[in-house]
Write an enzyme that holds these catalytic residues in place. Structure first.
Site, PDB file in Angstrom:
ATOM      1  N   ASP A 216     -37.021  19.515  65.068  1.00 46.83           N
ATOM      2  CA  ASP A 216     -38.233  19.565  65.891  1.00 46.83           C
ATOM      3  C   ASP A 216     -38.365  18.272  66.687  1.00 46.83           C
ATOM      4  O   ASP A 216     -38.467  17.195  66.102  1.00 46.83           O
ATOM      5  CB  ASP A 216     -39.450  19.778  64.980  1.00 46.83           C
ATOM      6  N   HIS A 309     -39.861  30.934  71.263  1.00 46.86           N
ATOM      7  CA  HIS A 309     -40.747  29.775  71.449  1.00 46.86           C
ATOM      8  C   HIS A 309     -40.261  28.860  72.570  1.00 46.86           C
ATOM      9  O   HIS A 309     -41.051  28.438  73.417  1.00 46.86           O
ATOM     10  CB  HIS A 309     -40.837  29.021  70.115  1.00 46.86           C
TER      11      HIS A 309
HETATM   12  C1  HEM Z   1     -39.991  23.208  71.158  1.00 46.78           C
HETATM   13  C2  HEM Z   1     -41.393  24.302  66.665  1.00 46.78           C
HETATM   14  C3  HEM Z   1     -46.010  24.452  68.137  1.00 46.78           C
HETATM   15  C4  HEM Z   1     -44.605  23.169  72.562  1.00 46.78           C
HETATM   16  C5  HEM Z   1     -39.964  23.505  69.814  1.00 46.78           C
HETATM   17  C6  HEM Z   1     -38.781  23.626  69.007  1.00 46.78           C
HETATM   18  C7  HEM Z   1     -39.177  23.919  67.751  1.00 46.78           C
HETATM   19  C8  HEM Z   1     -40.611  24.005  67.755  1.00 46.78           C
HETATM   20  C9  HEM Z   1     -38.307  24.121  66.526  1.00 46.78           C
HETATM   21  C10 HEM Z   1     -37.345  23.458  69.498  1.00 46.78           C
HETATM   22  C11 HEM Z   1     -36.821  22.069  69.373  1.00 46.78           C
HETATM   23  C12 HEM Z   1     -37.507  21.065  70.247  1.00 46.78           C
HETATM   24  O1  HEM Z   1     -37.267  20.998  71.463  1.00 46.78           O
HETATM   25  O2  HEM Z   1     -38.342  20.335  69.705  1.00 46.78           O
HETATM   26  C13 HEM Z   1     -42.771  24.424  66.676  1.00 46.78           C
HETATM   27  C14 HEM Z   1     -43.573  24.753  65.528  1.00 46.78           C
HETATM   28  C15 HEM Z   1     -44.862  24.798  65.935  1.00 46.78           C
HETATM   29  C16 HEM Z   1     -44.873  24.500  67.354  1.00 46.78           C
HETATM   30  C17 HEM Z   1     -43.022  24.989  64.133  1.00 46.78           C
HETATM   31  C18 HEM Z   1     -46.115  25.085  65.160  1.00 46.78           C
HETATM   32  C19 HEM Z   1     -46.202  24.966  63.851  1.00 46.78           C
HETATM   33  C20 HEM Z   1     -46.033  24.131  69.470  1.00 46.78           C
HETATM   34  C21 HEM Z   1     -47.225  24.037  70.277  1.00 46.78           C
HETATM   35  C22 HEM Z   1     -46.825  23.680  71.525  1.00 46.78           C
HETATM   36  C23 HEM Z   1     -45.374  23.543  71.491  1.00 46.78           C
HETATM   37  C24 HEM Z   1     -48.655  24.291  69.798  1.00 46.78           C
HETATM   38  C25 HEM Z   1     -47.646  23.427  72.774  1.00 46.78           C
HETATM   39  C26 HEM Z   1     -48.680  24.093  73.137  1.00 46.78           C
HETATM   40  C27 HEM Z   1     -43.243  23.050  72.546  1.00 46.78           C
HETATM   41  C28 HEM Z   1     -42.472  22.583  73.679  1.00 46.78           C
HETATM   42  C29 HEM Z   1     -41.133  22.602  73.273  1.00 46.78           C
HETATM   43  C30 HEM Z   1     -41.122  23.072  71.903  1.00 46.78           C
HETATM   44  C31 HEM Z   1     -43.014  22.142  75.034  1.00 46.78           C
HETATM   45  C32 HEM Z   1     -39.913  22.208  74.103  1.00 46.78           C
HETATM   46  C33 HEM Z   1     -39.417  23.397  74.874  1.00 46.78           C
HETATM   47  C34 HEM Z   1     -38.179  23.016  75.666  1.00 46.78           C
HETATM   48  O3  HEM Z   1     -38.259  22.086  76.480  1.00 46.78           O
HETATM   49  O4  HEM Z   1     -37.146  23.645  75.443  1.00 46.78           O
HETATM   50  N1  HEM Z   1     -41.083  23.756  69.026  1.00 46.78           N
HETATM   51  N2  HEM Z   1     -43.586  24.281  67.758  1.00 46.78           N
HETATM   52  N3  HEM Z   1     -44.936  23.834  70.237  1.00 46.78           N
HETATM   53  N4  HEM Z   1     -42.413  23.323  71.498  1.00 46.78           N
HETATM   54 FE1  HEM Z   1     -42.987  23.866  69.661  1.00 46.78          FE
END
Ligand code: HEM
Length: 400
Positions: A216, A309
């Site tokens: 993450d 996601h």
């Molecule tokens: C990407 C998990 C909540 C925004 C990711 C990734 C994971 C992840 C595993 C892919 C690896 C990375 O680029 O970091 C989670 C989990 C969440 C959560 C487990 C809740 C428990 C959120 C929320 C937002 C968010 C609430 C914003 C409103 C993003 C963004 C990316 C991302 C902007 C990068 C996308 C990219 O540039 O490819 N998240 N996330 N996430 N997440 Fe989340």
């Protein structure tokens, strides 16, 4: 002029500025979450004074205590706010340098700050109490689909983020700050968080895993993209007192870990759009390869599903909207129903939540494959004013 990837001293901006080859190199300007939490040593405390507050683009150490306060009647009286911010800033500068306070007793004797950072944030209520206009970026977030928010665990007039590689330092520093705030400020809610510690990490440069097991923080912005996404400009910022500041959105997001655990690995990977073991996008490559959203697998289906996601959250699919995610895992034991009370204390820093967090979360809440497995339980927005000048205090640009 290389900067060690494991280094913790100085903000990324300072490190980039000290690097003769210039900013923008991913290797020299690592994302604050790529790399296991590094315990700092006594010799390299992080500087409190500077253009920006600490604890934003600094690499996240293993322990977090997030505190919020409400102003009391005494705190609303003329001058009280400036006085308490002066006191808290002085205490923060001393403790970050490892000069422990009488309020800490002997608890931190012989301990180093271990990468300690202390960051202050102002809620909309503080601005109203100070008779200042509330900038639109600090407006309460709109109600979003799926929200099940507990107001007692959200918002607040003042926030203090305490991060360190050491749990005893965090505990003692947080307690000292609460004691020093007494009178004008009353504790509202607090949240503990953690990341894998340096002691347990076989690969200090690796992206940490969250409690769902995913890497993450992989696609956080770095280099100049990070600077632009996070900091309001030094000149021409609106409002002027927020020059070199940023806005923080926090969300307590509980994970439904029992039902997540039952899912097969291939399904878990489709939920995010990345490999669970390597973090590589399902369109191919390695962890840091850019995802290709039009790529198809052998069966002709989209490699990264329409409801994955990363597809829904990626800047390219959100008109460029970018933020720095610097969240911490939390584990507060078990609920009365036997389910783990654990998840992600999501924290995102950005120039304007109305342009970044809110539109992205609206999309995620509508169709993210992850939404079945998470519950948004608390929410807050804070203005993170610029750093204090030496001898000055945080908030001086607003209240001074
Ligand atoms: C990407 C998990 C909540 C925004 C990711 C990734 C994971 C992840 C595993 C892919 C690896 C990375 O680029 O970091 C989670 C989990 C969440 C959560 C487990 C809740 C428990 C959120 C929320 C937002 C968010 C609430 C914003 C409103 C993003 C963004 C990316 C991302 C902007 C990068 C996308 C990219 O540039 O490819 N998240 N996330 N996430 N997440 Fe989340």
């Amino acid at each position: 002029g290389g900067v060690a990837v494991g280094g913790v001293a100085g903000t990324l901006a300072e490190r980039a500025a000290a690097d003769p080859s210039g900013p923008g190199s991913a290797a020299r300007n690592p994302n604050p979450l790529s790399g296991a939490a590094e315990a700092s040593t006594a010799s390299d405390p992080i500087e409190f004074y500077g253009r920006h507050q600490p604890g934003v683009t600094d690499r996240a150490p293993a322990q977090l205590r997030f505190l919020t306060f409400d102003l009391t009647d005494a705190g609303r009286r003329g001058g009280a706010l400036a006085k308490v911010m002066t006191r808290l800033s002085g205490a923060a500068a001393a403790m970050m340098a490892g000069h422990w306070l009488p309020e800490q007793g002997a608890v931190t004797e012989n301990l180093a700050p271990a990468g300690l950072t202390i960051t202050f944030g102002f809620g909309a209520g503080l601005l109203r109490a100070a008779g200042k206009p509330v900038p639109p970026a600090l407006n309460p977030l709109p109600a979003l689909p799926g929200d099940a928010l507990d107001p007692a665990r959200g918002d607040g007039d003042l926030a203090i983020q305490v991060c360190s590689g050491d749990p005893q330092v965090v505990s003692s520093v947080a307690r000292a700050l609460v004691v020093l705030a007494r009178g004008p400020l009353r504790l509202r809610w607090s949240q503990n968080g953690f990341l894998p510690s340096a002691a347990a990490s076989r690969d200090a440069g690796a992206t940490p895993r969250n409690l769902m097991g995913q890497l993450d923080g992989t696609d956080n912005p770095t280099g100049s993209r990070l600077e632009i996404a996070v900091w309001l400009p030094s000149q021409g910022a609106s409002p002027g007192w927020m020059a070199d500041g940023t806005y923080l959105v926090t969300r307590r997001i509980r994970m439904l870990l029992d039902s997540w655990q039952e899912q097969p690995t291939a399904f878990k990977e489709h939920v995010i759009g990345r490999s669970l073991s390597t973090g590589a996008p399902l369109s191919g490559g390695d962890e840091h390869t850019a995802p290709e959203f039009t790529a198809r697998d052998r069966s002709g289906a989209l490699a990264i599903a329409t409801n994955a996601h990363v597809r829904l959250a990626h800047p390219a699919n959100n008109a460029g909207a970018t933020m720095l995610r610097r969240g911490y895992s939390f584990d507060d034991g078990f609920r009365a129903d036997g389910q783990p009370d654990a998840g992600l204390f999501f924290q995102a820093f950005q120039v304007d939540p109305e342009q970044a967090f809110t539109p992205i979360q609206r999309r995620l809440a509508g169709s993210d494959a992850l939404r079945r497995f998470i519950r948004h339980e608390a929410s807050a927005v804070f203005a993170i004013p610029p750093g204090a000048t030496r001898g000055g205090w945080v908030g001086e640009t607003l209240l001074g």
